[in-house]
Design an enzyme around this catalytic site. Structure first.
Site, PDB file in Angstrom:
ATOM      1  N   ARG A 148      84.256  87.218 110.167  1.00 30.09           N
ATOM      2  CA  ARG A 148      82.889  87.746 110.248  1.00 30.09           C
ATOM      3  C   ARG A 148      82.749  88.950 109.313  1.00 30.09           C
ATOM      4  O   ARG A 148      81.741  89.116 108.636  1.00 30.09           O
ATOM      5  CB  ARG A 148      82.568  88.176 111.693  1.00 30.09           C
ATOM      6  CG  ARG A 148      82.492  87.047 112.710  1.00 30.09           C
ATOM      7  CD  ARG A 148      81.312  86.143 112.454  1.00 30.09           C
ATOM      8  NE  ARG A 148      80.061  86.871 112.439  1.00 30.09           N
ATOM      9  CZ  ARG A 148      79.350  87.192 113.520  1.00 30.09           C
ATOM     10  NH1 ARG A 148      79.739  86.794 114.713  1.00 30.09           N
ATOM     11  NH2 ARG A 148      78.207  87.841 113.415  1.00 30.09           N
ATOM     12  N   ARG A 201      69.686  91.233 115.901  1.00 27.86           N
ATOM     13  CA  ARG A 201      69.949  90.210 116.922  1.00 27.86           C
ATOM     14  C   ARG A 201      68.750  90.210 117.861  1.00 27.86           C
ATOM     15  O   ARG A 201      68.413  91.238 118.457  1.00 27.86           O
ATOM     16  CB  ARG A 201      71.228  90.535 117.683  1.00 27.86           C
ATOM     17  CG  ARG A 201      71.432  89.671 118.896  1.00 27.86           C
ATOM     18  CD  ARG A 201      72.853  89.734 119.407  1.00 27.86           C
ATOM     19  NE  ARG A 201      73.759  89.100 118.470  1.00 27.86           N
ATOM     20  CZ  ARG A 201      75.032  88.823 118.745  1.00 27.86           C
ATOM     21  NH1 ARG A 201      75.539  89.123 119.908  1.00 27.86           N
ATOM     22  NH2 ARG A 201      75.797  88.230 117.841  1.00 27.86           N
ATOM     23  N   HIS A 241      72.574  81.169 114.191  1.00 28.66           N
ATOM     24  CA  HIS A 241      73.572  82.246 114.046  1.00 28.66           C
ATOM     25  C   HIS A 241      74.271  82.061 112.688  1.00 28.66           C
ATOM     26  O   HIS A 241      75.463  81.725 112.622  1.00 28.66           O
ATOM     27  CB  HIS A 241      74.571  82.171 115.208  1.00 28.66           C
ATOM     28  CG  HIS A 241      75.362  83.425 115.409  1.00 28.66           C
ATOM     29  ND1 HIS A 241      75.212  84.559 114.624  1.00 28.66           N
ATOM     30  CD2 HIS A 241      76.331  83.739 116.318  1.00 28.66           C
ATOM     31  CE1 HIS A 241      76.041  85.492 115.050  1.00 28.66           C
ATOM     32  NE2 HIS A 241      76.729  85.024 116.066  1.00 28.66           N
ATOM     33  N   CYS A 281      83.134  80.639 118.693  1.00 25.61           N
ATOM     34  CA  CYS A 281      82.557  81.844 118.074  1.00 25.61           C
ATOM     35  C   CYS A 281      82.902  83.105 118.854  1.00 25.61           C
ATOM     36  O   CYS A 281      82.861  84.207 118.298  1.00 25.61           O
ATOM     37  CB  CYS A 281      81.047  81.690 117.973  1.00 25.61           C
ATOM     38  SG  CYS A 281      80.276  81.396 119.582  1.00 25.61           S
ATOM     39  N   GLN A 304      77.721  83.742 111.758  1.00 27.64           N
ATOM     40  CA  GLN A 304      78.858  83.087 112.400  1.00 27.64           C
ATOM     41  C   GLN A 304      79.299  81.859 111.592  1.00 27.64           C
ATOM     42  O   GLN A 304      80.489  81.648 111.360  1.00 27.64           O
ATOM     43  CB  GLN A 304      78.461  82.658 113.825  1.00 27.64           C
ATOM     44  CG  GLN A 304      79.583  81.985 114.583  1.00 27.64           C
ATOM     45  CD  GLN A 304      80.731  82.934 114.885  1.00 27.64           C
ATOM     46  OE1 GLN A 304      80.522  84.012 115.408  1.00 27.64           O
ATOM     47  NE2 GLN A 304      81.953  82.544 114.563  1.00 27.64           N
TER      48      GLN A 304
END
Ligand code: CP
Ligand code: NVA
Length: 319
Positions: A306, A116, A144, A278, A147
């Site tokens: 996820r 990240r 992302h 999210c 996600q």
């Protein structure tokens, strides 16, 4: 009979930095495998994939806070038999060593790294510096993708078939919106995005979306949330101020004030429409408590998925 390892589908790409690294068939395969892993999770150590990553290592490196991504990657790797190595974010400081040296070291020890970070280009640099290290985008300023995999799995479970459906995204044209738009269009789901002026999706995201859409799916850009939501099957929102933008909070709160997803806005969607986020959510800003706690809300299903989607991804990159 083929072993589990040899029967696992593989991705063409070495890394997953963007949904655009996948093609339509690969995205479908990730989602299918993810659903299978969700069912097989009840088998625990007897699951057919419980040892696929035996002896393999996956690094986790977070330059921004994380609950869901950190925990789901940690558990996901372990459930596939692998080991997780948490790497402190301070190793990424430019005055310590160049990014490509970080990557070339990691390549000698771990099979993959989920990162990240801030600029997408940092991921690209890490990925391009190595031949064998699989780099997974655990969120950047721009995208992302993990996600979006979980989001599409959630929709697929609820709707069965994806093509022809409509998702309305209301709020900031940010990283989550970008990956959602790409994954949805690739799956044949049309997306209506309502953003205030100055916070639209980047042009390149829109252009790429047009080139990957299947089943006639379309992206519509709007500024009016009510028009975006009218008749939509799902309404999605995300925070107005993303990580790294905290100094803009007051300004953004004023700009986005009329973009809150509340009961009135949800009532304009298709009857039975779902609400998606999210997470983390800033209740009272982009969404009301009433909506996120309503029966329409699938936010914790997204969070659960996820885990399954990233396990599928790990298997298809490393298995
Ligand atoms: N949705 C998501 O990525 O959550 P975290 O920031 O907690 O990882
Ligand atoms: N857009 C948000 C997503 C958090 C998962 C952020 O970047 O902070």
């Amino acid at each position: 009979m083929p072993s589990v390892e040899t029967s696992l589908p593989r991705l063409r790409c070495k890394d997953l930095l963007s949904i655009l690294d996948l093609n339509h068939g690969e995205l479908e395969t990730v989602l299918r495998l993810s659903s299978r892993l969700k069912t097989e999770r009840t088998l625990g150590l007897r699951a057919p994939t419980a040892h696929v990553l035996d002896g393999r290592h996956v690094g986790l490196l977070f330059e921004k806070p994380s609950l869901r991504t950190r925990v789901t990657f940690t558990i996901g790797v372990r459930e596939l038999g692998g080991e997780v190595v948490e790497i402190s974010a301070d190793v990424m400081h430019a005055d310590r060593e160049p990014l490509h040296d970080v990557a070339r070291n990691l390549e000698r020890w771990v099979d993959a790294i989920a990162i990240r970070t801030f600029a997408q280009d940092r991921l690209v640099q890490l990925a391009q510096s190595t031949r064998d290290l699989h780099v997974i985008n655990g969120l950047s300023d721009d995208e992302h993708p993990c996600q979006a995999l979980a989001d599409l799995q959630t929709l697929s479970e609820l709707w069965g078939s994806l093509p022809g459906r409509i998702v309305a995204y209301v709020g900031d044209g940010n990283n989550v919106a970008t990956s959602l738009v790409h994954a949805a269009l690739m799956s044949g789901v049309s997306v209506r995005v309502a953003t205030p002026k100055g916070y639209e999706l980047p042009r390149a995201v829109i252009q790429a979306g047009a080139s990957i859409a299947t089943h006639g799916a379309e992206l519509t850009e709007l500024s009016d949330p009510a028009r975006a939501v009218a008749g939509a099957d799902a309404v999605y929102t995300d925070v107005w101020t993303s990580m790294g933008q905290e100094v803009e909070y007051a300004e953004r709160k004023a700009v986005f004030r009329t973009y809150q997803v509340d009961g009135r806005l949800m009532a304009q969607a298709k009857p039975g429409a779902i609400f998606m986020h999210c997470l983390p959510a800033h209740r009272g800003d982009e969404v009301t408590d009433e909506v996120i706690e309503s029966p329409a809300s699938v936010v914790f299903d997204q969070a659960e998925n996820r885990l399954h989607a990233q396990k599928a991804l790990l298997l298809m990159l490393l298995g």
